[in-house]
Design an enzyme around this catalytic site. Structure first.
Site, PDB file in Angstrom:
ATOM      1  N   GLU A 107      12.199  -0.236   4.636  1.00 58.92           N
ATOM      2  CA  GLU A 107      13.146  -1.352   4.466  1.00 58.92           C
ATOM      3  C   GLU A 107      12.452  -2.720   4.481  1.00 58.92           C
ATOM      4  O   GLU A 107      12.912  -3.657   3.850  1.00 58.92           O
ATOM      5  CB  GLU A 107      14.205  -1.298   5.578  1.00 58.92           C
ATOM      6  CG  GLU A 107      15.375  -0.414   5.259  1.00 58.92           C
ATOM      7  CD  GLU A 107      16.142  -0.836   3.998  1.00 58.92           C
ATOM      8  OE1 GLU A 107      16.465  -2.020   3.839  1.00 58.92           O
ATOM      9  OE2 GLU A 107      16.400   0.048   3.172  1.00 58.92           O
ATOM     10  N   ARG A 142       2.747   2.699   8.930  1.00 57.43           N
ATOM     11  CA  ARG A 142       2.067   3.522   9.946  1.00 57.43           C
ATOM     12  C   ARG A 142       3.054   4.223  10.874  1.00 57.43           C
ATOM     13  O   ARG A 142       2.692   5.218  11.506  1.00 57.43           O
ATOM     14  CB  ARG A 142       1.111   2.665  10.771  1.00 57.43           C
ATOM     15  CG  ARG A 142      -0.103   2.223   9.982  1.00 57.43           C
ATOM     16  CD  ARG A 142      -0.930   1.242  10.781  1.00 57.43           C
ATOM     17  NE  ARG A 142      -1.917   0.599   9.942  1.00 57.43           N
ATOM     18  CZ  ARG A 142      -3.122   1.086   9.692  1.00 57.43           C
ATOM     19  NH1 ARG A 142      -3.488   2.216  10.242  1.00 57.43           N
ATOM     20  NH2 ARG A 142      -3.956   0.451   8.900  1.00 57.43           N
ATOM     21  N   HIS A 169       9.497  -3.509   3.214  1.00 46.14           N
ATOM     22  CA  HIS A 169       9.018  -3.778   1.848  1.00 46.14           C
ATOM     23  C   HIS A 169      10.201  -4.096   0.929  1.00 46.14           C
ATOM     24  O   HIS A 169      10.125  -4.989   0.090  1.00 46.14           O
ATOM     25  CB  HIS A 169       8.324  -2.541   1.264  1.00 46.14           C
ATOM     26  CG  HIS A 169       7.056  -2.156   1.951  1.00 46.14           C
ATOM     27  ND1 HIS A 169       6.936  -1.007   2.684  1.00 46.14           N
ATOM     28  CD2 HIS A 169       5.846  -2.760   1.998  1.00 46.14           C
ATOM     29  CE1 HIS A 169       5.704  -0.904   3.147  1.00 46.14           C
ATOM     30  NE2 HIS A 169       5.013  -1.962   2.759  1.00 46.14           N
ATOM     31  N   GLU A 212       5.795 -11.187   7.622  1.00 45.75           N
ATOM     32  CA  GLU A 212       5.204 -11.866   8.785  1.00 45.75           C
ATOM     33  C   GLU A 212       4.690 -10.882   9.839  1.00 45.75           C
ATOM     34  O   GLU A 212       4.089 -11.307  10.809  1.00 45.75           O
ATOM     35  CB  GLU A 212       6.232 -12.812   9.418  1.00 45.75           C
ATOM     36  CG  GLU A 212       6.454 -14.053   8.585  1.00 45.75           C
ATOM     37  CD  GLU A 212       7.341 -15.074   9.263  1.00 45.75           C
ATOM     38  OE1 GLU A 212       7.995 -14.733  10.266  1.00 45.75           O
ATOM     39  OE2 GLU A 212       7.391 -16.213   8.774  1.00 45.75           O
ATOM     40  N   MET A 260       0.854  -1.197   0.000  1.00 50.69           N
ATOM     41  CA  MET A 260       0.000   0.000   0.000  1.00 50.69           C
ATOM     42  C   MET A 260       0.888   1.245   0.000  1.00 50.69           C
ATOM     43  O   MET A 260       0.460   2.325   0.393  1.00 50.69           O
ATOM     44  CB  MET A 260      -0.947  -0.011   1.203  1.00 50.69           C
ATOM     45  CG  MET A 260      -1.913  -1.201   1.145  1.00 50.69           C
ATOM     46  SD  MET A 260      -3.469  -0.932   1.996  1.00 50.69           S
ATOM     47  CE  MET A 260      -2.897  -0.780   3.665  1.00 50.69           C
ATOM     48  N   GLY A 261       2.141   1.073  -0.420  1.00 50.59           N
ATOM     49  CA  GLY A 261       3.037   2.219  -0.519  1.00 50.59           C
ATOM     50  C   GLY A 261       3.600   2.627   0.825  1.00 50.59           C
ATOM     51  O   GLY A 261       3.610   1.844   1.769  1.00 50.59           O
ATOM     52  N   LEU A 280       6.706   3.037   1.382  1.00 46.76           N
ATOM     53  CA  LEU A 280       7.634   1.906   1.457  1.00 46.76           C
ATOM     54  C   LEU A 280       8.773   2.153   2.442  1.00 46.76           C
ATOM     55  O   LEU A 280       9.251   3.276   2.598  1.00 46.76           O
ATOM     56  CB  LEU A 280       8.216   1.625   0.065  1.00 46.76           C
ATOM     57  CG  LEU A 280       7.189   1.316  -1.023  1.00 46.76           C
ATOM     58  CD1 LEU A 280       7.895   0.993  -2.337  1.00 46.76           C
ATOM     59  CD2 LEU A 280       6.262   0.170  -0.627  1.00 46.76           C
TER      60      LEU A 280
END
Ligand code: PAF
Length: 280
Positions: A35, A188, A37, A149, A30-31, A33
């Protein structure tokens, strides 16, 4: 790196004769981004000939308008990071492009995996996740898809969807990527102040203590101890803490040495909701 905003252009590119026999690795995001991702993308690049990343803030997986509106959006920085990592294809559609006018959220049966934790606290969340991930899989036809995870329940739910719908994709779960202070990386976190980010490291510290405690404390004692850490805390609000079977997500009533468990936690740090988990 090719960037597509329409399904048609993406499909035409991926179906072009030079690419159609290649193994596609896919990282849905969902962008905003970070590390974490990028570590999924690195893993993806190791084992596939083409890497595809989607950036789409999926409105139907949010149950609160405010949470959707405040979700960080950093597209130009995201594209720069992906380009630097050598990503091949980015798909970044608008909401109207992703969902045609009369499409509706699919209703899934994930054999109860959806009823607890995130499913219980975020109404409709996993139907929204399942809908968008299934659509993306159908568009991109990946050989492998990569999920972190940190969203462990999401990972199990995607595996269940793939199994039930017999989708021809291998789901790869990747370890949680953490800040130096232990805080699990999350888009977040961008919404936390510098000091809140430091304080939020408490969440992982608590999980590591929980891991130690399982060797010589009852589950009830562990629960009480965790609740106590957050009781009357000026910044944190504990939404849930659960020790569950890692495969079924059923809440543990005893620790059976033959079974793998994980501790799961959701905490509000001010208005920012964070989740984390640890293998026990
Ligand atoms: O984990 C996420 O970022 C999202 O839930 C996903 C898998 C990209 C679906 O919108």
């Amino acid at each position: 790196m090719k960037v597509f905003t329409t399904k048609e252009a993406l499909k035409t590119h991926l179906n072009s004769p030079s690419l159609c026999a290649k193994q596609i690795g896919f990282v849905p995001t969902m962008g905003a981004l970070h590390e974490g991702h990028l570590s999924l993308l690195r893993e993806c690049k190791k084992n596939n000939s083409i890497s595809v990343v989607s950036i789409f803030v999926n409105p139907i997986q949010f149950d609160k308008k405010d949470d959707l509106e405040k979700y960080p959006r950093t597209l130009s920085n995201d594209l720069r990071l992906l380009e630097n990592e050598g990503c091949d294809v980015v798909f970044t559609p608008s909401v109207d492009e992703m969902y045609s006018k009369n499409s509706s959220t699919l209703q899934f049966d994930f054999d109860g995996l959806e009823d607890i934790m995130e499913g219980a606290f975020r109404s409709g969340h996993f139907n929204g996740v399942g809908t968008v991930v299934k659509l993306l899989f159908e568009m991109i036809n990946p050989t492998r898809a990569y999920f972190g995870e940190k969203d462990f329940q999401q990972l199990l739910i995607i595996r269940k969807m793939v199994e039930k719908h017999q989708l021809p994709v291998q789901i790869i779960g990747c370890s949680i990527f953490r800040e130096d202070n232990g805080l699990a990386m999350s888009s977040r976190n961008e919404r936390l102040s510098k000091s809140a980010k430091q304080e939020a490291a408490l969440i992982y510290r608590i999980l590591t203590v929980v891991r130690e405690m399982t060797t010589n404390h009852s589950l009830e004692d562990i629960h009480q101890w965790v609740c106590l850490q957050f009781k009357d805390h000026p910044l944190f609000f504990l939404e849930y803490f659960i020790i569950a079977n890692e495969r079924t997500l059923q809440t543990a009533t005893i620790i059976d040495p033959k079974i793998y468990y994980r501790a799961f936690i959701a905490v509000k740090v001010g208005s920012v909701r964070l989740i984390d988990n640890i293998a026990l």
